[in-house]
Write an enzyme that holds these catalytic residues in place. Sequence first.
Site, PDB file in Angstrom:
ATOM      1  N   ASN A 123       0.800  -1.230   0.000  1.00  0.00           N
ATOM      2  CA  ASN A 123       0.000   0.000   0.000  1.00  0.00           C
ATOM      3  C   ASN A 123       0.828   1.273   0.000  1.00  0.00           C
ATOM      4  OD1 ASN A 123      -2.365  -1.396  -0.016  1.00  0.00           O
ATOM      5  ND2 ASN A 123      -2.728  -1.261   2.185  1.00  0.00           N
ATOM      6  N   LYS A 175       7.106 -18.333 -33.939  1.00  0.00           N
ATOM      7  CA  LYS A 175       6.246 -17.264 -34.439  1.00  0.00           C
ATOM      8  C   LYS A 175       5.442 -17.785 -35.631  1.00  0.00           C
ATOM      9  CE  LYS A 175       8.300 -14.239 -31.671  1.00  0.00           C
ATOM     10  NZ  LYS A 175       7.635 -13.529 -30.574  1.00  0.00           N
ATOM     11  N   GLU A 204       5.000 -16.335 -24.580  1.00  0.00           N
ATOM     12  CA  GLU A 204       4.342 -16.172 -23.283  1.00  0.00           C
ATOM     13  C   GLU A 204       2.822 -16.107 -23.402  1.00  0.00           C
ATOM     14  OE1 GLU A 204       5.429 -12.027 -24.757  1.00  0.00           O
ATOM     15  OE2 GLU A 204       6.347 -14.019 -24.733  1.00  0.00           O
ATOM     16  N   HIS A 294       9.449 -16.531 -18.099  1.00  0.00           N
ATOM     17  CA  HIS A 294       9.237 -15.322 -18.888  1.00  0.00           C
ATOM     18  C   HIS A 294       8.752 -14.206 -17.966  1.00  0.00           C
ATOM     19  CE1 HIS A 294       7.848 -12.515 -21.956  1.00  0.00           C
ATOM     20  NE2 HIS A 294       8.609 -13.185 -22.798  1.00  0.00           N
ATOM     21  N   ARG A 295       9.123 -12.967 -18.303  1.00  0.00           N
ATOM     22  CA  ARG A 295       8.823 -11.835 -17.416  1.00  0.00           C
ATOM     23  C   ARG A 295       7.710 -10.940 -17.959  1.00  0.00           C
ATOM     24  NH1 ARG A 295      13.785  -7.442 -18.097  1.00  0.00           N
ATOM     25  NH2 ARG A 295      13.839  -7.400 -20.374  1.00  0.00           N
TER      26      ARG A 295
END
Length: 475
Positions: A123, A175, A204, A294-295
């Site tokens: 917070n 891809k 991802e 993966h980020r």
Amino acid sequence: MSPKTETKAYVGFKAGVKDYKLTYYTPEYETKDTDILAAFRVTPQPGVPPEEAGAAVAAESSTGTWTSVWTDGLTSLDRYKGRCYDIEPVAGEENQYICYVAYPLDLFEEGSVTNMFTSIVGNVFGFKALRALRLEDLRIPPAYSKTFQGPPHGIQVERDKLNKYGRPLLGCTIKPKLGLSAKNYGRAVYECLRGGLDFTKDDENVNSQPFMRWRDRFLFCAEALFKAQTETGEIKGHYLNATAGTCEEMIKRAVFARELGVPIVMHDYLTGGFTANTSLAHYCRDNGLLLHIHRAMHAVIDRQKNHGMHFRVLAKALRMSGGDHVHSGTVVGKLEGERDITLGFVDLLRDDFIEKDRSRGIYFTQDWVSMPGVLPVASGGIHVWHMPALTEIFGDDSVLQFGGGTLGHPWGNAPGAVANRVALEACVQARNEGRDLAREGNEIIREAAKWSPELAAACEVWKEIKFEFAAMDTL
């Protein structure tokens, strides 16, 4: 009669609001080896002194609240409170400070990145007294890091499993990232692995969509990598993305991958969450699976210079939560990363002991003791002309991942993989012979292209491709 503790608390209690700095700003405090230390970039609201702002951060991320409460008297605040123990202005910035905060170890649950982040980056980031707040770095003491398993296996064990030494590993993201059927997807995996890559990767975004359900993808990819393994005599892997909508479904997918006999699975650790990631890392350790991380979503958190959290903190959190690979930026290519800063957190991922070095953004000396290291993954807009720079920058303990730089080859996927493998082998050989990759890199690639038509074609296609934007992540 009331209990003695309640009587004392009542007698000593004075209601009202008081400045945070009276309790939480302690410049005389000497940090302990067991403290978790944090460096915050603080931008106070106009009129708020830096001491009050730093103390507010320490308070709101530990034991404090907006007013005095009588239950403070039922515990020892001096034992549990966070302390702002140092403040320094940021050079070249107006009204911006680095505030150092020390947290007692007892504030945090053992082995829980989730709990640590809930306090330190909770917070407090919405606190009105601050215009902006960024967590630049954390010092994780051995007393806390030893409560984590960390990476399922680590760099050396992965090399032993793969039987691959003395060079970076090569990968490719399949891809288009979305839309392929499972069989066509598996075909691309086979062609890339057969051409000489060590790994291929689910994007991802690929989980279990209508056009390709996860089980079908797992089966076709397993068939592809085993076929490529048989034909090349090399151990191959495909990062099967186990990320799912629930932890139970994620583990179910990892179990299926293990039953297929594949060596590695994948997780999106920020969108999936640290609790899910730690659970998966424990499963991978227990069942012999490598874990690629993966980020996705990191730039939402780390891209703004004055608010959020630097990726070096996310990298440390990943090492504790568990992962054998993690994407780290490239320095070159299409995705952001300034060289010194990128290499700073790459060292935090790989090395056992990292000295404080502000020139690389490392605010604290970090001792990981015996925690295994994580391989950084360079990925995003890279191609064969980048190979010398990537080899020099990242060294052997890395994964160099070419998606479009493999699948965009004019002759197809397998020739694209061949071009990358030839370029890598040429750079490693040149480096081992003592040549300067930074200065002679283009010449090394041209020499290798004379003996590899696949590499020559790749060089011709990508000779003019550049991503000329300044990095935002600077000191």
